[in-house]
Design an enzyme around this catalytic site. Sequence first.
Site, PDB file in Angstrom:
ATOM      1  N   LYS A  12       0.837  -1.203   0.000  1.00 50.83           N
ATOM      2  CA  LYS A  12       0.000   0.000   0.000  1.00 50.83           C
ATOM      3  C   LYS A  12       0.878   1.262   0.000  1.00 50.83           C
ATOM      4  O   LYS A  12       2.001   1.230   0.509  1.00 50.83           O
ATOM      5  CB  LYS A  12      -0.855  -0.042   1.272  1.00 50.83           C
ATOM      6  CG  LYS A  12      -1.844   1.067   1.413  1.00 50.83           C
ATOM      7  CD  LYS A  12      -2.536   0.935   2.760  1.00 50.83           C
ATOM      8  CE  LYS A  12      -3.250   2.218   3.095  1.00 50.83           C
ATOM      9  NZ  LYS A  12      -2.312   3.315   3.405  1.00 50.83           N
ATOM     10  N   LYS A  17       7.711   1.054   1.115  1.00 50.85           N
ATOM     11  CA  LYS A  17       8.345   0.322  -0.003  1.00 50.85           C
ATOM     12  C   LYS A  17       9.639   0.990  -0.453  1.00 50.85           C
ATOM     13  O   LYS A  17      10.660   0.342  -0.613  1.00 50.85           O
ATOM     14  CB  LYS A  17       7.406   0.255  -1.230  1.00 50.85           C
ATOM     15  CG  LYS A  17       6.123  -0.474  -1.009  1.00 50.85           C
ATOM     16  CD  LYS A  17       5.253  -0.468  -2.244  1.00 50.85           C
ATOM     17  CE  LYS A  17       4.739   0.915  -2.628  1.00 50.85           C
ATOM     18  NZ  LYS A  17       3.877   1.553  -1.639  1.00 50.85           N
ATOM     19  N   LYS A  43       6.205   9.422  -8.187  1.00 47.68           N
ATOM     20  CA  LYS A  43       6.907  10.342  -7.268  1.00 47.68           C
ATOM     21  C   LYS A  43       8.422  10.248  -7.413  1.00 47.68           C
ATOM     22  O   LYS A  43       9.134  11.130  -6.982  1.00 47.68           O
ATOM     23  CB  LYS A  43       6.551  10.036  -5.807  1.00 47.68           C
ATOM     24  CG  LYS A  43       5.109  10.313  -5.423  1.00 47.68           C
ATOM     25  CD  LYS A  43       4.939  10.322  -3.908  1.00 47.68           C
ATOM     26  CE  LYS A  43       5.210   9.017  -3.203  1.00 47.68           C
ATOM     27  NZ  LYS A  43       4.416   7.855  -3.588  1.00 47.68           N
ATOM     28  N   ASP A 128      -1.352  -1.337  -4.988  1.00 41.98           N
ATOM     29  CA  ASP A 128      -1.659  -2.653  -4.423  1.00 41.98           C
ATOM     30  C   ASP A 128      -2.204  -3.587  -5.500  1.00 41.98           C
ATOM     31  O   ASP A 128      -2.972  -4.491  -5.230  1.00 41.98           O
ATOM     32  CB  ASP A 128      -2.626  -2.532  -3.251  1.00 41.98           C
ATOM     33  CG  ASP A 128      -3.880  -1.783  -3.653  1.00 41.98           C
ATOM     34  OD1 ASP A 128      -4.068  -1.560  -4.854  1.00 41.98           O
ATOM     35  OD2 ASP A 128      -4.666  -1.426  -2.763  1.00 41.98           O
TER      36      ASP A 128
END
Length: 290
Positions: A12, A17, A43, A128
């Site tokens: 998520k 991550k 990003k 996800d």
Amino acid sequence: MKAPLTIVVYGKGGVGKSTMCAHLALTFARGGRKVLLLGCDPKADTSLRLLGGVRPATIVDMVSGLKGTRFSDLVAHSRPGLDVLETGGPQPGQGCGGRSVATLCQFLEEHPRELSGYDTLVFDVLGDLVCGGFVAPLRFGFGRDVYIVSSEETASLFAANNIVRVASEPYHQGVSVGGIIFNLRQNDARREVITAFAARLGVSVAAVLPRDPAILEAEELGVTVFEHAPGAAAAARFEALARRIESRRGAIPGASARPMTNDEFRTFTRENRAYRPSPAVAVSKEKRAR
Ligand SMILES: Nc1ncnc2c1ncn2[C@@H]1O[C@H](COP(=O)(O)OP(=O)(O)O)[C@@H](O)[C@H]1O
Ligand SMILES: [Mg+2]
């Protein structure tokens, strides 16, 4: 040539991550591996952390004609043994982020010679997996070992269950769910709940990482904890996780995982509460009893 160690990290948004990928990639590189970190998030935050805040060229730049189409036009050098390549992403509200990930995979497929210069690929994938594009590293056969980052929060566990579901689809043959990396949001969350969650899915717990202020401080400075606070417990934990990933590659076939249905998931989270009741709940109960 030996197949590269390839890990694909899902989870998520905001769960950790990029933090995980940046630190794992750097650990592998310091251990002598030739690492290519593939950032699949508009990003580009993994690369920003590894490039001292300098925005890298991206696959989307290439598609838009802003950059060339050679491997060297897009790959940036971060540290000895560590290069990064970012997908970038469309402007918010326009285009499709998943499509950029698929374009990245196609780009890699078209550059086998350059890719063979790396023995380790780390994919940091946004989302996800509700969007098919984000599955591209598995579909193209790059990703062999899937790692899921999750906190103890319900929404994060929900995403983790979805990811196990995708990874265990029969058409993703050869994909292995290497484990769940629990990156805690609250350090006093009940550990037995996350252990039970992983056991219910038939997936191993790759690590349990507590929240650690050294990670946030390092991020603010645009570096990793290895540079900011090499003695921090978090640094040793990332190194231990990297060793585990190296030693267990391809060990657990995705097909042996047992994802829950959404109803089963809801029952699980109702019956297994990660948080202890807060003092405010005890006071409210007392008041109601009076
Ligand atoms: N174990 C941790 N302790 C403290 N802060 C963390 C930890 N893991 C991640 N963070 C912070 O949480 C935020 C989100 O992490 P990030 O890796 O960017 O998530 P994602 O890539 O999944 O969206 C960042 O500010 C990061 O520094
Ligand atoms: Mg990220």
